[in-house]
Enzyme design. Structure first.
Site, PDB file in Angstrom:
ATOM      1  N   LYS A 177       0.780  -1.199  -0.102  1.00 16.44           N
ATOM      2  CA  LYS A 177      -0.005  -0.005  -0.073  1.00 16.44           C
ATOM      3  C   LYS A 177       0.918   1.416  -0.068  1.00 16.44           C
ATOM      4  O   LYS A 177       2.048   1.227   0.343  1.00 16.44           O
ATOM      5  CB  LYS A 177      -1.014  -0.084   1.211  1.00 16.44           C
ATOM      6  CG  LYS A 177      -2.008  -1.102   1.418  1.00 16.44           C
ATOM      7  CD  LYS A 177      -3.023  -1.048   2.289  1.00 16.44           C
ATOM      8  CE  LYS A 177      -4.005  -2.075   2.241  1.00 16.44           C
ATOM      9  NZ  LYS A 177      -4.989  -2.099   3.413  1.00 16.44           N
ATOM     10  N   TYR A 188     -12.272  -1.882  -3.728  1.00 18.14           N
ATOM     11  CA  TYR A 188     -13.028  -1.945  -2.226  1.00 18.14           C
ATOM     12  C   TYR A 188     -14.580  -2.038  -1.958  1.00 18.14           C
ATOM     13  O   TYR A 188     -14.790  -1.747  -1.136  1.00 18.14           O
ATOM     14  CB  TYR A 188     -12.071  -1.291  -1.637  1.00 18.14           C
ATOM     15  CG  TYR A 188     -10.704  -1.398  -1.068  1.00 18.14           C
ATOM     16  CD1 TYR A 188     -10.635  -2.674  -0.099  1.00 18.14           C
ATOM     17  CD2 TYR A 188      -9.606  -0.807  -1.198  1.00 18.14           C
ATOM     18  CE1 TYR A 188      -9.367  -2.856   0.431  1.00 18.14           C
ATOM     19  CE2 TYR A 188      -8.425  -1.189  -0.814  1.00 18.14           C
ATOM     20  CZ  TYR A 188      -8.263  -2.214  -0.007  1.00 18.14           C
ATOM     21  OH  TYR A 188      -6.782  -2.514   0.735  1.00 18.14           O
ATOM     22  N   PHE A 202     -15.229   3.689   6.885  1.00 17.35           N
ATOM     23  CA  PHE A 202     -13.954   3.905   6.471  1.00 17.35           C
ATOM     24  C   PHE A 202     -13.739   3.955   4.875  1.00 17.35           C
ATOM     25  O   PHE A 202     -12.536   4.326   4.578  1.00 17.35           O
ATOM     26  CB  PHE A 202     -12.721   3.295   7.176  1.00 17.35           C
ATOM     27  CG  PHE A 202     -13.247   1.861   7.199  1.00 17.35           C
ATOM     28  CD1 PHE A 202     -12.611   1.183   5.931  1.00 17.35           C
ATOM     29  CD2 PHE A 202     -13.531   1.030   8.025  1.00 17.35           C
ATOM     30  CE1 PHE A 202     -12.744  -0.387   5.733  1.00 17.35           C
ATOM     31  CE2 PHE A 202     -13.806  -0.438   7.948  1.00 17.35           C
ATOM     32  CZ  PHE A 202     -13.506  -0.931   6.778  1.00 17.35           C
ATOM     33  N   ARG A 244       2.825  -6.043   9.403  1.00 16.88           N
ATOM     34  CA  ARG A 244       2.024  -5.077  10.000  1.00 16.88           C
ATOM     35  C   ARG A 244       2.664  -4.591  11.013  1.00 16.88           C
ATOM     36  O   ARG A 244       2.466  -3.260  11.696  1.00 16.88           O
ATOM     37  CB  ARG A 244       0.458  -5.080  10.051  1.00 16.88           C
ATOM     38  CG  ARG A 244      -0.083  -5.088   8.507  1.00 16.88           C
ATOM     39  CD  ARG A 244      -1.558  -5.767   8.759  1.00 16.88           C
ATOM     40  NE  ARG A 244      -2.127  -5.417   7.488  1.00 16.88           N
ATOM     41  CZ  ARG A 244      -3.442  -5.936   7.054  1.00 16.88           C
ATOM     42  NH1 ARG A 244      -3.790  -7.099   7.998  1.00 16.88           N
ATOM     43  NH2 ARG A 244      -3.761  -5.781   6.132  1.00 16.88           N
ATOM     44  N   ASN A 257      -1.875   0.281   6.873  1.00 13.12           N
ATOM     45  CA  ASN A 257      -1.240  -0.802   7.427  1.00 13.12           C
ATOM     46  C   ASN A 257      -0.713  -1.576   6.444  1.00 13.12           C
ATOM     47  O   ASN A 257      -0.340  -2.967   6.412  1.00 13.12           O
ATOM     48  CB  ASN A 257      -2.376  -1.752   7.942  1.00 13.12           C
ATOM     49  CG  ASN A 257      -3.669  -2.054   6.897  1.00 13.12           C
ATOM     50  OD1 ASN A 257      -3.465  -1.791   5.755  1.00 13.12           O
ATOM     51  ND2 ASN A 257      -4.533  -2.898   7.464  1.00 13.12           N
ATOM     52  N   HIS A 302      -2.210  -5.242   1.755  1.00 15.74           N
ATOM     53  CA  HIS A 302      -3.609  -5.979   1.476  1.00 15.74           C
ATOM     54  C   HIS A 302      -3.341  -7.351   1.026  1.00 15.74           C
ATOM     55  O   HIS A 302      -2.387  -7.738   0.340  1.00 15.74           O
ATOM     56  CB  HIS A 302      -4.277  -5.213   0.482  1.00 15.74           C
ATOM     57  CG  HIS A 302      -5.622  -6.219   0.100  1.00 15.74           C
ATOM     58  ND1 HIS A 302      -6.756  -6.253   0.676  1.00 15.74           N
ATOM     59  CD2 HIS A 302      -5.369  -7.010  -1.050  1.00 15.74           C
ATOM     60  CE1 HIS A 302      -7.505  -7.142  -0.105  1.00 15.74           C
ATOM     61  NE2 HIS A 302      -6.742  -7.630  -0.928  1.00 15.74           N
ATOM     62  N   GLU A 340      -9.806 -10.768  -7.309  1.00  8.99           N
ATOM     63  CA  GLU A 340      -8.781  -9.715  -7.146  1.00  8.99           C
ATOM     64  C   GLU A 340      -7.722  -9.898  -7.948  1.00  8.99           C
ATOM     65  O   GLU A 340      -7.184  -9.121  -8.514  1.00  8.99           O
ATOM     66  CB  GLU A 340      -8.542  -9.858  -5.727  1.00  8.99           C
ATOM     67  CG  GLU A 340      -9.603  -9.313  -4.790  1.00  8.99           C
ATOM     68  CD  GLU A 340      -9.320  -9.400  -3.407  1.00  8.99           C
ATOM     69  OE1 GLU A 340      -8.048  -9.836  -2.961  1.00  8.99           O
ATOM     70  OE2 GLU A 340      -9.998  -9.025  -2.384  1.00  8.99           O
TER      71      GLU A 340
HETATM   72  P1  RTP Z   1      -6.873  -6.032   3.622  1.00  5.81           P
HETATM   73  O1  RTP Z   1      -8.503  -6.123   2.949  1.00  5.81           O
HETATM   74  O2  RTP Z   1      -6.480  -4.662   3.281  1.00  5.81           O
HETATM   75  O3  RTP Z   1      -5.929  -6.974   3.207  1.00  5.81           O
HETATM   76  O4  RTP Z   1      -7.178  -5.805   5.238  1.00  5.81           O
HETATM   77  P2  RTP Z   1      -8.019  -6.692   6.157  1.00  5.81           P
HETATM   78  O5  RTP Z   1      -8.545  -7.626   5.465  1.00  5.81           O
HETATM   79  O6  RTP Z   1      -7.082  -7.263   7.300  1.00  5.81           O
HETATM   80  O7  RTP Z   1      -9.176  -5.615   6.953  1.00  5.81           O
HETATM   81  P3  RTP Z   1     -10.414  -5.376   6.115  1.00  5.81           P
HETATM   82  O8  RTP Z   1     -11.364  -5.479   7.223  1.00  5.81           O
HETATM   83  O9  RTP Z   1     -10.810  -6.196   4.882  1.00  5.81           O
HETATM   84  O10 RTP Z   1     -10.419  -3.983   5.792  1.00  5.81           O
HETATM   85  C1  RTP Z   1      -9.891  -3.301   4.654  1.00  5.81           C
HETATM   86  C2  RTP Z   1      -8.876  -2.373   4.915  1.00  5.81           C
HETATM   87  O11 RTP Z   1      -9.657  -1.203   5.420  1.00  5.81           O
HETATM   88  C3  RTP Z   1      -8.848  -0.274   6.205  1.00  5.81           C
HETATM   89  N1  RTP Z   1      -9.675  -0.200   7.678  1.00  5.81           N
HETATM   90  N2  RTP Z   1      -9.762   1.082   8.142  1.00  5.81           N
HETATM   91  N3  RTP Z   1     -10.192   3.007  10.100  1.00  5.81           N
HETATM   92  C4  RTP Z   1     -10.470   1.776  10.322  1.00  5.81           C
HETATM   93  O12 RTP Z   1     -11.179   1.477  11.168  1.00  5.81           O
HETATM   94  C5  RTP Z   1     -10.274   0.807   9.200  1.00  5.81           C
HETATM   95  N4  RTP Z   1     -10.542  -0.611   9.437  1.00  5.81           N
HETATM   96  C6  RTP Z   1     -10.290  -1.330   8.267  1.00  5.81           C
HETATM   97  C7  RTP Z   1      -7.530  -1.144   6.233  1.00  5.81           C
HETATM   98  O13 RTP Z   1      -6.565  -0.392   5.367  1.00  5.81           O
HETATM   99  C8  RTP Z   1      -8.033  -2.402   5.952  1.00  5.81           C
HETATM  100  O14 RTP Z   1      -6.568  -3.059   5.744  1.00  5.81           O
HETATM  101 MG    MG Z   2      -9.709  -7.486   3.554  1.00 12.98          MG
END
Ligand code: RTP
Ligand code: MG
Length: 140
Positions: free
Chosen positions: A11, A51, A59, A104, A114, A117, A128
């Site tokens: 990212k 996304y 967010f 991370r 973070n 992805h 994807e």
């Molecule tokens: P990713 O999809 O990026 O691999 O991350 P992940 O599965 O661990 O997390 P996900 O729940 O899918 O959320 C996607 C991305 O959104 C951002 N995020 N921001 N501000 C917040 O509370 C928040 N929560 C999620 C993060 O960049 C996350 O990786």
């Molecule tokens: Mg995710």
């Protein structure tokens, strides 16, 4: 156990800090092979489409702006249980909860910025990977 492919994105917070090589080393040390990779700059539209599943989350706007703010490195990782293995190497979404040694934990700035992805299931990995790469670009 099966050989899988997963989509990974390094990212903007990580490309801005010149961390691509250090993050790739983590993948390779874990036995994941980078079988496709390119550096691109997403438009807001492309980030929004990628996304789309998070469209209703509070967010979403911030996430899309961040993903379009600077170049990202999109890549396909291949290996034994690559989807779960990649998520293990990435660590928890919030770096405060991420295990020592994970990407991370070592590199992420915050829950939003973070660093990486990774696809979360075989079905999302297929969709994807196809979002960014043609079959010809995957060199296993
Ligand atoms: P990713 O999809 O990026 O691999 O991350 P992940 O599965 O661990 O997390 P996900 O729940 O899918 O959320 C996607 C991305 O959104 C951002 N995020 N921001 N501000 C917040 O509370 C928040 N929560 C999620 C993060 O960049 C996350 O990786
Ligand atoms: Mg995710």
């Amino acid at each position: 156990m099966a050989i899988e492919r997963t989509l990974s994105i390094i990212k903007p917070d990580a490309t801005n800090r010149n961390l691509t090589g250090k993050i790739n080393a983590k993948f390779e040390e874990a036995g994941l092979r980078i079988i496709a990779q390119k550096r691109i700059k997403l438009t807001m539209d492309e980030a929004g489409k990628f996304y789309e599943v998070h469209k209703e989350r509070p967010f979403y706007g911030e996430l899309c702006e961040f993903m379009a703010s600077a170049p990202v490195v999109v890549q396909v990782l291949e290996g034994e249980s690559a989807i779960a293995k990649n998520r293990e190497v990435m660590g928890a979404t919030n770096p405060a909860d991420a295990a020592p040694g994970t990407i991370r934990k070592e590199f992420a700035n915050s829950v939003g910025e973070n660093s990486v992805h990774g696809s979360d299931a075989p079905e999302t990995a297929t969709v994807e990977i196809a979002f960014f790469f043609s079959g010809l670009e995957l060199v296993g």
